[in-house]
Scaffold this motif. Structure first.
Motif, short mmCIF file in Angstrom:
data_model
loop_
_atom_site.label_atom_id
_atom_site.label_comp_id
_atom_site.label_asym_id
_atom_site.label_seq_id
_atom_site.Cartn_x
_atom_site.Cartn_y
_atom_site.Cartn_z
N VAL A 190 -17.00 -9.54 -24.44
CA VAL A 190 -15.99 -8.85 -23.64
C VAL A 190 -15.05 -8.04 -24.53
O VAL A 190 -14.38 -7.13 -24.07
N ASP B 32 -16.32 -13.80 -26.45
CA ASP B 32 -16.97 -13.94 -25.15
C ASP B 32 -15.90 -14.15 -24.07
O ASP B 32 -14.71 -14.14 -24.37
N ASN B 33 -16.34 -14.37 -22.83
CA ASN B 33 -15.36 -14.48 -21.74
C ASN B 33 -14.56 -15.78 -21.79
O ASN B 33 -13.61 -15.95 -21.03
N LYS C 272 -14.42 -4.69 -21.04
CA LYS C 272 -14.12 -4.79 -19.62
C LYS C 272 -13.26 -3.62 -19.14
O LYS C 272 -13.47 -3.08 -18.07
#
Length: 117
Positions: free
Chosen positions: A22, A45-46, A96
């Motif tokens: 992300v 990462d998320n 994002k």
């Protein structure tokens, strides 16, 4: 022109990073002779876990060539204000929100140049 070069770096990094990324944080440092570069490639990462990744050598070569074009643009357009040109930069990409940020560094910030292959 310069925005196209920044966007090219971003596209290469986004296409090269793992699918769960992300955010990407990459450091690129170019030798004074403009013949080699040192890199680090990290992503989040998320769950905000920081991980390393290594793009294929073609992507690293494309990043290096594009950074040389950015360096040339800075010099040709007198964007150094008579000061020495930057040694490299840290690129942060918020995938994002489609945002990219370049932080230029004027001192060496990655250890010795090592063979990346």
């Amino acid at each position: 022109m310069i925005d196209d070069l920044y966007n090219r770096i971003g596209q290469i990094l986004v296409m090269s990073c793992p699918d769960d990324a992300v955010k990407i944080v990459t450091g690129i440092q170019i030798s004074e002779e403009n013949d080699v570069a040192a890199y680090f490639f990290n992503y989040f990462d998320n769950k905000n876990n920081k991980k390393e990744f290594k793009p294929v050598s073609k992507a690293r070569d494309d990043i290096f060539q594009t950074m040389l074009e950015i360096k040339k643009y800075f010099i040709d357009n007198n964007l150094t204000n008579g000061e020495p040109i930057w040694a490299g930069c840290i690129v942060e990409i918020d995938i994002k929100n489609s945002k990219i940020d370049f932080e230029f560094k004027y001192e060496r910030f990655i250890g010795l140049f090592e063979d990346d292959d």
